[in-house]
Design a protein around this motif. Sequence first.
Motif: not given
Length: 206
Positions: A142-146, A148-149, A152, A195, A198-199
């Motif tokens: 799952r993303e840690r921050d924007r 990461g989202k 991806l 990426v 950040h996940r």
Amino acid sequence: MAPAVSLGTLFMACQFADLLWPTLVMLGLEIVEIDPGNTLVTPLNFVKYPYSHSLVMLLVWSMVFALCYFAIRRGRAGAITVGVLVFSHYILDVITHRPDMPVTIDGETRLGMGLWNYPGTTLATESAMFIIGATMYASVTRERDRIGKLGLSALVATLVAIYFAALWGPPPPNSQSVAIAGHLSWLFVLWAYWVDRHRQPRVRRR
Ligand SMILES: [Zn+2]
């Protein structure tokens, strides 16, 4: 099996043969020719690529990769996973290529089932594998921050765009341009590492 392995390492492992290959083509150790219609999906004729794509060498690279991973990261599940991924390239290329996949470094035997001569089946199989892989990664992390989202999503969208550009675009002008473009695959390895930083693995609830 190994949610802690970075997506960048997973990319590097499954693509290891194709990351090595453009460098070997540039050095003249492996040979590729432009041949539109070689299979319906690719305009490339893989004349000779025993160091990056033979069964024997992929077993060797698989072990080298797994041992290096274990030396650096110490995870046994991770080391086995990346080792299997490096070798999986041989199996998947045998399924897709025409019989051009060498077994040994200088032997004559070459394998290939030629899925790439069936564009519809190729598109269905490769799309399904991509969707399953992307969904699996998105669901076990799952993303840690924007970044990461969004990073991806952008990576997935770019991979899809490049896939269709390669499928429907014009053939490359010469083998040197194939080798140069091949090195750009490293950018996706770096992108995947970025990426992944950040996940984080999703904790499984019971
Ligand atoms: Zn390959």
